[in-house]
Design a protein around this motif. Structure first.
Motif, PDB file in Angstrom:
ATOM      1  N   GLN A   1       0.814  -1.216   0.000  1.00  0.00           N
ATOM      2  CA  GLN A   1       0.000   0.000   0.000  1.00  0.00           C
ATOM      3  C   GLN A   1       0.852   1.273   0.000  1.00  0.00           C
ATOM      4  O   GLN A   1       0.478   2.283  -0.590  1.00  0.00           O
ATOM      5  N   LEU A   2       1.977   1.207   0.676  1.00  0.00           N
ATOM      6  CA  LEU A   2       2.808   2.402   0.826  1.00  0.00           C
ATOM      7  C   LEU A   2       3.340   2.912  -0.501  1.00  0.00           C
ATOM      8  O   LEU A   2       3.574   4.109  -0.674  1.00  0.00           O
ATOM      9  N   ARG A   3       3.557   1.998  -1.453  1.00  0.00           N
ATOM     10  CA  ARG A   3       4.045   2.423  -2.773  1.00  0.00           C
ATOM     11  C   ARG A   3       3.081   3.402  -3.421  1.00  0.00           C
ATOM     12  O   ARG A   3       3.485   4.353  -4.095  1.00  0.00           O
ATOM     13  N   ASP A   4       1.782   3.150  -3.249  1.00  0.00           N
ATOM     14  CA  ASP A   4       0.775   4.023  -3.856  1.00  0.00           C
ATOM     15  C   ASP A   4       0.528   5.265  -3.018  1.00  0.00           C
ATOM     16  O   ASP A   4       0.309   6.352  -3.562  1.00  0.00           O
ATOM     17  N   ALA A   5       0.563   5.114  -1.699  1.00  0.00           N
ATOM     18  CA  ALA A   5       0.250   6.239  -0.821  1.00  0.00           C
ATOM     19  C   ALA A   5       1.377   7.271  -0.778  1.00  0.00           C
ATOM     20  O   ALA A   5       1.123   8.473  -0.632  1.00  0.00           O
ATOM     21  N   PHE A   6       2.633   6.806  -0.909  1.00  0.00           N
ATOM     22  CA  PHE A   6       3.801   7.704  -0.831  1.00  0.00           C
ATOM     23  C   PHE A   6       4.766   7.382  -1.968  1.00  0.00           C
ATOM     24  O   PHE A   6       5.855   6.864  -1.750  1.00  0.00           O
ATOM     25  N   PRO A   7       4.388   7.691  -3.200  1.00  0.00           N
ATOM     26  CA  PRO A   7       5.206   7.263  -4.342  1.00  0.00           C
ATOM     27  C   PRO A   7       6.579   7.917  -4.426  1.00  0.00           C
ATOM     28  O   PRO A   7       7.492   7.343  -5.022  1.00  0.00           O
ATOM     29  N   VAL A   8       6.767   9.113  -3.848  1.00  0.00           N
ATOM     30  CA  VAL A   8       8.047   9.807  -3.978  1.00  0.00           C
ATOM     31  C   VAL A   8       8.682  10.134  -2.622  1.00  0.00           C
ATOM     32  O   VAL A   8       9.687  10.844  -2.578  1.00  0.00           O
ATOM     33  N   THR A   9       8.127   9.626  -1.550  1.00  0.00           N
ATOM     34  CA  THR A   9       8.623   9.947  -0.210  1.00  0.00           C
ATOM     35  C   THR A   9       9.421   8.778   0.362  1.00  0.00           C
ATOM     36  O   THR A   9       9.027   7.624   0.217  1.00  0.00           O
ATOM     37  N   ARG A  10      10.557   9.089   0.991  1.00  0.00           N
ATOM     38  CA  ARG A  10      11.311   8.036   1.673  1.00  0.00           C
ATOM     39  C   ARG A  10      10.490   7.481   2.832  1.00  0.00           C
ATOM     40  O   ARG A  10       9.892   8.232   3.597  1.00  0.00           O
ATOM     41  N   ILE A  11      10.510   6.164   2.943  1.00  0.00           N
ATOM     42  CA  ILE A  11       9.796   5.470   4.013  1.00  0.00           C
ATOM     43  C   ILE A  11      10.790   4.605   4.775  1.00  0.00           C
ATOM     44  O   ILE A  11      11.608   3.896   4.189  1.00  0.00           O
ATOM     45  N   MET A  12      10.727   4.662   6.112  1.00  0.00           N
ATOM     46  CA  MET A  12      11.459   3.694   6.923  1.00  0.00           C
ATOM     47  C   MET A  12      10.592   3.357   8.130  1.00  0.00           C
ATOM     48  O   MET A  12       9.752   4.162   8.554  1.00  0.00           O
ATOM     49  N   GLY A  13      10.785   2.162   8.667  1.00  0.00           N
ATOM     50  CA  GLY A  13       9.976   1.777   9.809  1.00  0.00           C
ATOM     51  C   GLY A  13      10.386   0.428  10.345  1.00  0.00           C
ATOM     52  O   GLY A  13      11.345  -0.197   9.879  1.00  0.00           O
ATOM     53  N   CYS A  14       9.638  -0.035  11.341  1.00  0.00           N
ATOM     54  CA  CYS A  14       9.927  -1.346  11.928  1.00  0.00           C
ATOM     55  C   CYS A  14       8.714  -1.818  12.714  1.00  0.00           C
ATOM     56  O   CYS A  14       7.804  -1.053  13.032  1.00  0.00           O
ATOM     57  N   THR A  15       8.725  -3.102  13.037  1.00  0.00           N
ATOM     58  CA  THR A  15       7.734  -3.648  13.943  1.00  0.00           C
ATOM     59  C   THR A  15       8.125  -3.320  15.381  1.00  0.00           C
ATOM     60  O   THR A  15       9.272  -3.007  15.671  1.00  0.00           O
ATOM     61  N   THR A  16       7.158  -3.406  16.280  1.00  0.00           N
ATOM     62  CA  THR A  16       7.345  -2.878  17.622  1.00  0.00           C
ATOM     63  C   THR A  16       7.003  -3.894  18.705  1.00  0.00           C
ATOM     64  O   THR A  16       6.365  -4.919  18.453  1.00  0.00           O
ATOM     65  N   ALA A  17       7.408  -3.542  19.922  1.00  0.00           N
ATOM     66  CA  ALA A  17       6.937  -4.238  21.125  1.00  0.00           C
ATOM     67  C   ALA A  17       5.913  -3.350  21.836  1.00  0.00           C
ATOM     68  O   ALA A  17       5.759  -3.417  23.058  1.00  0.00           O
ATOM     69  N   GLY A  18       5.191  -2.560  21.082  1.00  0.00           N
ATOM     70  CA  GLY A  18       4.251  -1.565  21.573  1.00  0.00           C
ATOM     71  C   GLY A  18       4.580  -0.226  20.967  1.00  0.00           C
ATOM     72  O   GLY A  18       5.727   0.043  20.599  1.00  0.00           O
ATOM     73  N   GLU A  19       3.593   0.618  20.831  1.00  0.00           N
ATOM     74  CA  GLU A  19       3.765   1.917  20.202  1.00  0.00           C
ATOM     75  C   GLU A  19       3.620   3.038  21.243  1.00  0.00           C
ATOM     76  O   GLU A  19       3.031   2.847  22.304  1.00  0.00           O
ATOM     77  N   ILE A  20       4.151   4.210  20.885  1.00  0.00           N
ATOM     78  CA  ILE A  20       3.919   5.436  21.647  1.00  0.00           C
ATOM     79  C   ILE A  20       3.221   6.397  20.691  1.00  0.00           C
ATOM     80  O   ILE A  20       3.795   6.800  19.676  1.00  0.00           O
ATOM     81  N   SER A  21       1.988   6.728  21.007  1.00  0.00           N
ATOM     82  CA  SER A  21       1.160   7.534  20.112  1.00  0.00           C
ATOM     83  C   SER A  21       0.582   8.725  20.872  1.00  0.00           C
ATOM     84  O   SER A  21       1.018   9.046  21.980  1.00  0.00           O
ATOM     85  N   ASP A  22      -0.433   9.355  20.295  1.00  0.00           N
ATOM     86  CA  ASP A  22      -1.106  10.440  20.992  1.00  0.00           C
ATOM     87  C   ASP A  22      -1.894   9.941  22.196  1.00  0.00           C
ATOM     88  O   ASP A  22      -2.421  10.737  22.975  1.00  0.00           O
ATOM     89  N   LEU A  23      -1.962   8.620  22.375  1.00  0.00           N
ATOM     90  CA  LEU A  23      -2.585   8.029  23.554  1.00  0.00           C
ATOM     91  C   LEU A  23      -1.562   7.725  24.644  1.00  0.00           C
ATOM     92  O   LEU A  23      -1.918   7.227  25.705  1.00  0.00           O
ATOM     93  N   GLY A  24      -0.284   8.005  24.385  1.00  0.00           N
ATOM     94  CA  GLY A  24       0.782   7.574  25.281  1.00  0.00           C
ATOM     95  C   GLY A  24       1.200   6.156  24.924  1.00  0.00           C
ATOM     96  O   GLY A  24       1.359   5.831  23.739  1.00  0.00           O
TER      97      GLY A  24
END
Length: 400
Positions: free
Chosen positions: A72-95
């Motif tokens: 999906q990311l290829r279509d959503a961000f065709p010219v933007t660098r993407i990096m990421g990883c899987t997590t042991a939990g996230e930190i979001s606007d919910l803490g």
């Protein structure tokens, strides 16, 4: 500020559309979407806005279908660098959060980025890596000569057992650039971890982002642990696999439990979070966190371990008071950060759960605009460390 200045041919037209600085809350836009959303990438793109962005970083719950997300990311961000990883939990606007995908975007108006993929940690040679690092740093400096602030952000497979070697190799090529990062997680399962770059989803790999900016930044690392006077010596180990077989010439798990006054059969991840061991290096103590007890009674660690190493038991201080004080310290010179990008060890989250402090910690994370993920280890400069929070605080440029 003339935002079209020194932006490089690939970003100058986009940057020139901006005439005023972004307000601090939008300096580093973020969005949270459910991990099971069938159109997660589209939701992320809509939530972040039009950009343009030099980099979008994703912290992906292991509950997400990362293969589908990659496509999906290829279509959503065709010219933007993407990096990421899987997590042991996230930190979001919910803490503290779980079951989500957290995206953090770096607008081209304030951030220039170059990324380096290390696709196989087993075959990566230090010489080639250092040459690539130096070239990339120089390219970024030429492109953004008037932006004097910089940092390097590393994401690495958290089950690779290669983080110590990698950070040591990176140290020779990053020069004065402060480096921090985190090891990809898999909740508390420890089965599969991935890093993501572009449209690639990889294991036993790492991706490094060099970031140059006109924003003020502070790379930080802290923990809430206090060394005691109780010491032990590793007398038998398998360093390559981060396994300690004996402590004080006794079976490792049994001796560790004895020193704690606990039943060896009752050792758990909560025990390890509450009773860490540290080693003294470079004038300060660094955690050598225990991951689990092997079936034969060995102790498996999250980071480098070796025979002859002297381990010191540590006791945690109040997590809530410590985090509040640490974040307040980050606000002392330039005011509250517009964004904190945080790599927070899974053992800190487990301790918070055990002590019923997750809610209070989440309130602090929200109040200080923190985003990021819970890790299987953290990187700081040339070291792989554990049971810390490591990251970067980003402040508005000095002329805003």
């Amino acid at each position: 500020m003339d935002t079209s200045q020194d932006s490089g041919p690939d970003t100058a037209p986009a940057v020139a559309r901006f005439t005023t600085p972004l307000p601090p809350r939008d300096l580093v836009p973020t969005v949270r979407v459910p991990a099971d959303a069938p159109d997660a990438a589209l939701q992320i793109a809509r939530g972040l806005g039009a950009g343009p962005f030099s980099l979008v970083t994703l912290f992906i719950s292991p509950q997400a279908d990362s293969q589908s997300l990659k496509r999906q990311l290829r279509d959503a961000f065709p010219v933007t660098r993407i990096m990421g990883c899987t997590t042991a939990g996230e930190i979001s606007d919910l803490g503290y959060d779980e079951g989500s995908i957290v995206a953090v975007a770096f607008p081209v108006e304030h951030f220039g980025v170059e990324t380096i993929l290390i696709p196989d940690l087993n075959t990566c040679t230090s010489r080639d890596l250092v040459s690539n690092l130096i070239r990339t740093r120089q390219t970024l400096a030429r492109r953004y000569p008037r932006w004097g602030q910089e940092f390097a952000f590393l994401l690495v497979d958290g089950l690779s057992v290669k983080e110590d070697e990698l950070t040591a190799a990176l140290a020779s090529g990053i020069g004065p650039v402060p480096l921090f990062g985190g090891s990809a997680g898999d909740g508390v399962r420890f089965r599969e971890t991935f890093v993501l770059t572009g449209d690639q989803r990889l294991q036993n790999a790492a991706v490094l982002a060099f970031v140059r900016t006109d924003c003020r930044v502070k790379v930080f690392n802290f923990d809430h642990l206090i060394p005691t006077d109780q010491r032990m010596v590793v007398t038998a180990a398998d360093p390559q696999n981060r396994i300690v077989r004996e402590i004080n010439a006794e079976p490792a798990a049994r001796e560790y439990a004895r020193l704690l006054g606990k039943d060896p059969e009752q050792l758990s991840r909560f025990t390890f979070a509450a009773h860490p061991v540290v080693v003294r290096m470079g004038g300060r103590h660094h955690v050598r966190a225990i991951q689990k007890v092997a079936e034969n009674g060995d102790l498996v660690f999250f980071s480098a371990i070796d025979e002859g190493l002297v381990l010191t038991l540590a006791q945690p201080s109040d997590m809530v008071a410590h985090l509040e004080g640490a974040f307040a310290g980050l606000s002392r010179d330039f005011g509250p950060p517009a964004r904190i990008l945080a790599c927070d060890c899974i053992l800190r989250r487990l301790e918070a759960e055990e002590k019923q402090a997750s809610g209070a910690l989440s309130d602090i994370l929200k109040r200080y605009n923190a985003r990021g993920f819970s890790t299987y280890g953290e990187q700081l400069g040339s070291m792989h460390v554990n049971q810390t929070m490591t990251g970067v605080a980003i402040y508005p440029p000095s002329d805003t």
